[in-house]
Design a protein around this motif. Structure first.
Motif, PDB file in Angstrom:
ATOM      1  N   GLN A 133       2.193   0.429  -8.422  1.00 49.32           N
ATOM      2  CA  GLN A 133       1.080   1.340  -8.227  1.00 49.32           C
ATOM      3  C   GLN A 133       1.613   2.715  -7.840  1.00 49.32           C
ATOM      4  O   GLN A 133       2.736   2.848  -7.327  1.00 49.32           O
ATOM      5  N   ASP A 135       1.058   6.021  -5.387  1.00 50.56           N
ATOM      6  CA  ASP A 135       0.470   6.256  -4.073  1.00 50.56           C
ATOM      7  C   ASP A 135       0.861   7.644  -3.598  1.00 50.56           C
ATOM      8  O   ASP A 135       1.593   8.367  -4.282  1.00 50.56           O
ATOM      9  N   ASP A 156      -0.106   6.325   2.277  1.00 44.23           N
ATOM     10  CA  ASP A 156      -0.617   5.441   1.222  1.00 44.23           C
ATOM     11  C   ASP A 156      -2.125   5.624   1.056  1.00 44.23           C
ATOM     12  O   ASP A 156      -2.922   4.700   1.265  1.00 44.23           O
ATOM     13  N   GLU A 159      -5.844   4.128  -3.778  1.00 45.56           N
ATOM     14  CA  GLU A 159      -6.399   2.772  -3.790  1.00 45.56           C
ATOM     15  C   GLU A 159      -5.312   1.753  -4.130  1.00 45.56           C
ATOM     16  O   GLU A 159      -4.511   1.962  -5.037  1.00 45.56           O
ATOM     17  N   ASP A 160      -5.303   0.635  -3.401  1.00 47.72           N
ATOM     18  CA  ASP A 160      -4.295  -0.402  -3.634  1.00 47.72           C
ATOM     19  C   ASP A 160      -4.503  -1.102  -4.971  1.00 47.72           C
ATOM     20  O   ASP A 160      -5.636  -1.299  -5.424  1.00 47.72           O
ATOM     21  N   SER A 161      -3.382  -1.489  -5.580  1.00 49.52           N
ATOM     22  CA  SER A 161      -3.443  -2.286  -6.794  1.00 49.52           C
ATOM     23  C   SER A 161      -3.856  -3.717  -6.442  1.00 49.52           C
ATOM     24  O   SER A 161      -3.338  -4.319  -5.494  1.00 49.52           O
ATOM     25  N   GLU A 166      -1.153  -9.287  -1.101  1.00 48.37           N
ATOM     26  CA  GLU A 166      -1.567  -8.598   0.127  1.00 48.37           C
ATOM     27  C   GLU A 166      -0.397  -8.346   1.067  1.00 48.37           C
ATOM     28  O   GLU A 166      -0.291  -7.277   1.682  1.00 48.37           O
ATOM     29  N   LYS A 169       1.580  -5.196  -0.113  1.00 52.98           N
ATOM     30  CA  LYS A 169       0.896  -3.941  -0.400  1.00 52.98           C
ATOM     31  C   LYS A 169       1.301  -2.852   0.593  1.00 52.98           C
ATOM     32  O   LYS A 169       1.587  -3.147   1.756  1.00 52.98           O
TER      33      LYS A 169
END
Length: 216
Positions: A133, A135, A156, A159-161, A166, A169
């Protein structure tokens, strides 16, 4: 004959910190340093601090399962202060995380600077499957006097991938930092960081003190 400086470091830290990498001095002082200036980790901890570094520098750090590299540029002919950074950490199950980043900074006013660090974050599982992702971190540093620095950083912020597990992340957090230098021989650091999701209940607290005894 030059005097030999004896460095005493005191550190105090509670809970985990969100920056993906801290250099040796920052780690020794409780992983603090949002308002301090260290050439090895400025691009990772607070990009705004790059304005206070001069010239060009290359930094590398290696430990079993961990590698960090940083090239910092703030020479007279530079367009603006910048840094290229790379960090890699390998876990016991052979899962590997990698972070590639470009950090840039500039003064907004004579005493206030801003910085940003867009970065590409990648997780490689033990079966060589890769998830990634983009960031970004954003920070500021305010230096009302040459002995005092106050910082604010958001980590960060993208939005998280949903593809990244988890546990691996990036941790979206915000942090406040204070750095004070007394008579060039004593440096005090204090950092306060939110919980994941920028929640400020039960924040992480860290402080550190460096003292060169022969300058007392």
């Amino acid at each position: 004959m030059k005097n030999l400086a004896l460095l005493i470091v005191f550190t105090f830290s509670i809970n985990a910190w969100s920056q993906i990498y801290s250099g040796a001095t920052s780690t020794a002082t409780g992983k603090t340093g949002r308002a301090a200036v260290e050439p090895g980790d400025a691009g990772f901890i607070n990009a705004a601090n790059l304005v206070h570094l001069k010239g060009r520098s290359f930094y590398s750090s290696y430990a079993p399962g961990e590698l960090a590299l940083a090239f910092t540029e703030n020479a007279k002919d530079s367009l603006f202060p910048s840094s290229l950074g790379f960090f890699q950490h390998e876990f016991g199950d052979s899962t590997k995380i990698q972070d590639f980043r470009l950090a840039v900074a500039e003064f907004g006013t004579k005493k206030l600077a801003f910085g940003a660090a867009p970065h590409f974050y990648q997780v490689e599982s033990n079966n060589k499957e890769r998830k990634s992702q983009f960031d970004a971190d954003i920070g500021m540093i305010f230096t009302p006097t040459e002995n005092l620095g106050v910082a604010l950083v958001g980590y960060d912020l993208m939005e998280d991938s949903k593809d990244i597990a988890e546990v691996h992340k990036p941790m979206a957090k915000s942090a406040f930092g204070l750095n004070y230098v007394y008579m060039s021989f004593l440096r005090v650091r204090f950092d306060l960081q939110s919980r994941r999701g920028h929640r400020w209940n039960d924040p992480s607290i860290g402080s550190g003190l460096e003292s060169y005894v022969n300058k007392w």
